[in-house]
Motif scaffolding. Structure first.
Motif, mmCIF file in Angstrom:
data_model
loop_
_atom_site.group_PDB
_atom_site.id
_atom_site.type_symbol
_atom_site.label_atom_id
_atom_site.label_comp_id
_atom_site.label_asym_id
_atom_site.label_seq_id
_atom_site.Cartn_x
_atom_site.Cartn_y
_atom_site.Cartn_z
ATOM 1 N N LEU A 135 0.830 -1.211 0.000
ATOM 2 C CA LEU A 135 0.000 0.000 0.000
ATOM 3 C C LEU A 135 0.862 1.257 0.000
ATOM 4 O O LEU A 135 0.605 2.200 -0.765
ATOM 5 C CB LEU A 135 -0.939 -0.006 1.208
ATOM 6 C CG LEU A 135 -2.074 -1.030 1.152
ATOM 7 C CD1 LEU A 135 -2.840 -1.057 2.476
ATOM 8 C CD2 LEU A 135 -3.035 -0.706 0.008
ATOM 9 N N VAL A 136 1.905 1.304 0.849
ATOM 10 C CA VAL A 136 2.744 2.505 0.879
ATOM 11 C C VAL A 136 3.548 2.633 -0.412
ATOM 12 O O VAL A 136 3.757 3.751 -0.922
ATOM 13 C CB VAL A 136 3.676 2.516 2.111
ATOM 14 C CG1 VAL A 136 2.865 2.579 3.397
ATOM 15 C CG2 VAL A 136 4.615 1.328 2.129
ATOM 16 N N ALA A 137 3.985 1.502 -0.979
ATOM 17 C CA ALA A 137 4.792 1.554 -2.199
ATOM 18 C C ALA A 137 3.969 2.029 -3.393
ATOM 19 O O ALA A 137 4.396 2.895 -4.165
ATOM 20 C CB ALA A 137 5.392 0.175 -2.479
ATOM 21 N N LEU A 138 2.771 1.480 -3.559
ATOM 22 C CA LEU A 138 1.930 1.885 -4.688
ATOM 23 C C LEU A 138 1.450 3.326 -4.525
ATOM 24 O O LEU A 138 1.331 4.063 -5.513
ATOM 25 C CB LEU A 138 0.740 0.936 -4.819
ATOM 26 C CG LEU A 138 1.079 -0.504 -5.237
ATOM 27 C CD1 LEU A 138 -0.161 -1.380 -5.218
ATOM 28 C CD2 LEU A 138 1.720 -0.523 -6.629
ATOM 29 N N SER A 139 1.182 3.738 -3.292
ATOM 30 C CA SER A 139 0.781 5.129 -3.055
ATOM 31 C C SER A 139 1.901 6.088 -3.436
ATOM 32 O O SER A 139 1.664 7.145 -4.032
ATOM 33 C CB SER A 139 0.412 5.326 -1.576
ATOM 34 O OG SER A 139 -0.699 4.545 -1.217
ATOM 35 N N PHE A 140 3.139 5.707 -3.111
ATOM 36 C CA PHE A 140 4.272 6.567 -3.467
ATOM 37 C C PHE A 140 4.418 6.656 -4.984
ATOM 38 O O PHE A 140 4.766 7.705 -5.533
ATOM 39 C CB PHE A 140 5.567 6.026 -2.850
ATOM 40 C CG PHE A 140 6.481 7.104 -2.350
ATOM 41 C CD1 PHE A 140 6.972 8.078 -3.201
ATOM 42 C CD2 PHE A 140 6.848 7.162 -1.013
ATOM 43 C CE1 PHE A 140 7.813 9.075 -2.745
ATOM 44 C CE2 PHE A 140 7.692 8.161 -0.540
ATOM 45 C CZ PHE A 140 8.169 9.121 -1.404
ATOM 46 N N ALA A 141 4.141 5.556 -5.687
ATOM 47 C CA ALA A 141 4.214 5.581 -7.148
ATOM 48 C C ALA A 141 3.188 6.545 -7.729
ATOM 49 O O ALA A 141 3.471 7.283 -8.681
ATOM 50 C CB ALA A 141 4.008 4.181 -7.710
ATOM 51 N N MET A 142 1.968 6.550 -7.175
ATOM 52 C CA MET A 142 0.920 7.447 -7.671
ATOM 53 C C MET A 142 1.276 8.911 -7.430
ATOM 54 O O MET A 142 0.926 9.789 -8.214
ATOM 55 C CB MET A 142 -0.412 7.119 -6.991
ATOM 56 C CG MET A 142 -0.984 5.755 -7.320
ATOM 57 S SD MET A 142 -1.212 5.478 -9.101
ATOM 58 C CE MET A 142 0.192 4.421 -9.470
#
Length: 408
Positions: A223-230
């Motif tokens: 969740l934190v990794a994909l949020s950072f990508a967005m």
């Protein structure tokens, strides 16, 4: 803190600040390109798509090796990793000043990406080792601002240096600063001796597959990794292309540098504010909601206008400021969540590495996609579709993150 840390403090040197300065030096290599894009386009006939890849190729190493670097940083040593990264940046920047075509520059940007990764990936764990627990949150908040700070410095000073020395002189200056940062890093307390590290080698070798499995099988790191990508993909696309947009509009190089630097620098406000708000009990998902909503609305006003009619220039620039400043709450919050949502203490570096890898993926894909949309549309008025999609996905991920936090 160790005796070496206390000795450094008595000399008026904070090792944690040296680590942050090393990160800022690495961030200069990310921010040095936007200011040079107009000069590079004139010198090498670079297309918008090539310009997008030049902006994003520095993230290639992070996109492919972020997780592996997080796993391996303890094996090499945190300070050693940062030293190697800064030296790689110095050498690649030196060679980049002699590049004669877009292909050579693209290859060296990929090498610089590897240097940025090595110079920044170990920093949160190194700061955690250097400071007492009561200072950790504040120092990690400052670390969260290393990228916008380095980018804004590059955007502000780049046009002035390029005007005096050309883009080659700018490349060599940034390379020299990385070398100076590497020298300064020698004042940070050293890593564990190689002999002692080697004695733990077998145990470490057996432990890393377990840490990798723990990290990738848990919801929190995803969740934190994909949020950072967005977040990262749209931020770099918008801020990175600002100099080109203003140059096409006839704005002078010096003015363009100031406007873009301010837009990047206000991101620091959001980073620091998020840390303070979290300390006062703000819900992390609420900060993520606010950041992604602000970025989505700001990009629409900046590029699409209001009701299909372009907004006045002052309003469009104000929208970019809101986009960057409130969007800055996202990385500050996610650095805190990476520590909180890691499966255990042993997987914090691995979780940060995975977050860095997905962040780099967003930065790699965002600028070329925005450049492609702009070239197909014949202007920038439809690029908000890309950034808006990222914001909507980010809001969805923030909702899932909130659910996960409430279930703990």
């Amino acid at each position: 803190m160790t005796q070496a840390d206390n000795a450094a403090a008595r000399q008026g040197i904070d090792p944690a600040f040296i680590v942050i300065l090393g990160g800022v030096s690495a961030a200069l290599h990310v921010g040095k390109l936007p200011a040079a894009l107009p000069a590079l386009q004139a010198a090498m006939s670079i297309t918008l798509v090539q310009a997008g890849f030049l902006l994003s190729l520095v993230q290639l190493a992070g996109m492919t090796l972020g997780l592996a670097t997080g796993l391996a940083a303890d094996g090499l040593g945190l300070r050693r990793s940062m030293l190697c990264g800064l030296l790689i940046l110095a050498v690649a920047g030196l060679l980049g000043g002699w590049a004669q075509d877009a292909t050579s520059l693209l290859c060296l940007r990929a090498v610089e990406g590897f240097g940025v990764l090595l110079a920044s990936m170990p920093a949160p764990s190194l700061i955690r080792r250097l400071v007492p627990p009561q200072r950790l949150a504040a120092m990690l908040g400052l670390w969260g601002a290393y990228m916008p700070l380095g980018t804004s410095i590059a955007l502000l000073s780049g046009p002035l240096v390029i005007g005096l020395t050309g883009w080659q002189g700018w490349w060599w200056l940034v390379a020299g600063l990385s070398f100076m940062a590497a020298v300064l890093m020698l004042r940070v307390p050293p890593d564990e001796p190689w002999s002692r590290r080697a004695s733990h080698g077998a145990a470490t070798q057996q432990a890393w597959p377990r840490r990798l499995k723990q990290t990738l099988s848990a919801r929190g790191p995803w969740l934190v990794a994909l949020s950072f990508a967005m977040y990262s993909g749209q931020w770099l696309a918008v801020v990175g292309f600002l100099p080109s947009i203003y140059a096409q509009a006839g704005v002078s190089g010096a003015t363009t540098g100031v406007l873009t630097a301010v837009a990047a620098a206000v991101n620091i406000v959001g980073n620091i504010a998020s840390g303070r708000l979290l300390q006062r009990g703000a819900r992390p998902e609420a900060l993520l909601y606010g950041g992604f909503v602000a970025m989505g609305i700001g990009a629409v006003i900046a590029y699409a206008g209001i009701g299909g009619v372009a907004a006045p220039p002052a309003m469009r620039y104000a929208a970019v400021i809101v986009f960057s400043m409130l969007g800055g709450m996202i990385p500050g919050t996610l650095f805190s969540l990476a520590v909180r949502l890691a499966p255990d203490d042993r997987t914090v570096s691995t979780t940060v590495g995975w977050m860095q890898q997905c962040s780099a993926l967003g930065q790699f894909a965002g600028p070329p996609l925005v450049g492609w949309v702009a070239s197909r549309a014949g202007g920038w008025e439809w690029t908000w579709v890309v950034t808006g999609t990222c914001s909507i996905l980010g809001i969805f991920l923030a909702r899932l993150t909130g659910r996960l936090l409430r279930s703990q």
